[in-house]
Design a protein around this motif. Structure first.
Motif, mmCIF file in Angstrom:
data_model
loop_
_atom_site.group_PDB
_atom_site.id
_atom_site.type_symbol
_atom_site.label_atom_id
_atom_site.label_comp_id
_atom_site.label_asym_id
_atom_site.label_seq_id
_atom_site.Cartn_x
_atom_site.Cartn_y
_atom_site.Cartn_z
ATOM 1 N N GLU A 42 0.830 -1.210 0.000
ATOM 2 C CA GLU A 42 0.000 0.000 0.000
ATOM 3 C C GLU A 42 0.863 1.260 0.000
ATOM 4 O OE1 GLU A 42 -3.813 -1.847 2.469
ATOM 5 O OE2 GLU A 42 -2.270 -0.716 3.549
ATOM 6 N N SER A 44 3.917 1.700 -0.909
ATOM 7 C CA SER A 44 4.757 1.856 -2.102
ATOM 8 C C SER A 44 3.928 2.173 -3.352
ATOM 9 C CB SER A 44 5.598 0.604 -2.330
ATOM 10 O OG SER A 44 4.766 -0.487 -2.672
ATOM 11 N N GLY A 45 2.604 2.148 -3.205
ATOM 12 C CA GLY A 45 1.743 2.485 -4.338
ATOM 13 C C GLY A 45 1.394 1.322 -5.247
ATOM 14 N N THR A 48 -3.358 0.450 -4.876
ATOM 15 C CA THR A 48 -3.804 1.851 -4.961
ATOM 16 C C THR A 48 -5.148 2.099 -4.302
ATOM 17 O OG1 THR A 48 -4.787 1.462 -7.133
ATOM 18 C CG2 THR A 48 -2.496 2.253 -7.081
#
Length: 153
Positions: A42, A44-45, A48
């Motif tokens: 989450e 670190s993207g 999303t």
């Protein structure tokens, strides 16, 4: 991302409502390391967000149109104005700027053909820079993959 991260992601994409304990069991971890990995995905993207999928017809969006848009003018101001206007139209659920022709591909979701015609005439025809459009109505959804398939490493 290693094999375990990919497994976590695949399971969450299939069922975002899994508890951490269920997810940990599915990927062969204890709950604490599993939760740490989810939080890392989450932050670190990679993950999303989480959301529920709804039946389009049940929410008044069962009539789908793919709309190809060709621009008459492609200067920066016109493109930015067009894209800004598109983001304000709730009926447009996806908008992609493409290389080549058409310039844009829009996915429009409305209740029915009459609503689409009104939307087209009242909203789409007045968008900045539009030269031509081509509406294609969806006959049948053959495949729709939630999220994105995870390729093997």
């Amino acid at each position: 991302m290693d094999k375990t991260d990919r497994a976590i992601l695949a399971h969450l994409m299939e069922n975002g409502r899994l508890t951490n304990i269920e997810l940990a069991d599915l990927v062969g971890l204890s709950p604490s390391p599993c939760l740490r990995r989810v939080r890392q995905l989450e932050s670190s993207g990679v993950i999303t967000g989480y959301h529920a999928a709804a039946d389009p017809t049940a929410i008044g969006r069962g009539f789908h149109v793919l709309l190809a848009v060709e621009m008459a003018v492609q200067d920066k101001d016109t493109i930015e104005s067009f894209e800004s206007a598109i983001t304000k139209l709730d009926e447009v659920v996806h908008c992609l700027r493409l290389f080549g022709q058409p310039d844009y591909l829009l996915w429009v979701a409305v209740p029915d053909l009459a609503t689409y015609e009104r939307f087209y005439m009242d909203e789409l025809t007045g968008l900045p820079g539009v030269a031509r459009t081509n509406s294609q109505f969806v006959m049948k959804k053959v495949k729709s993959t939630p999220g994105m398939p995870i390729p093997a490493p």
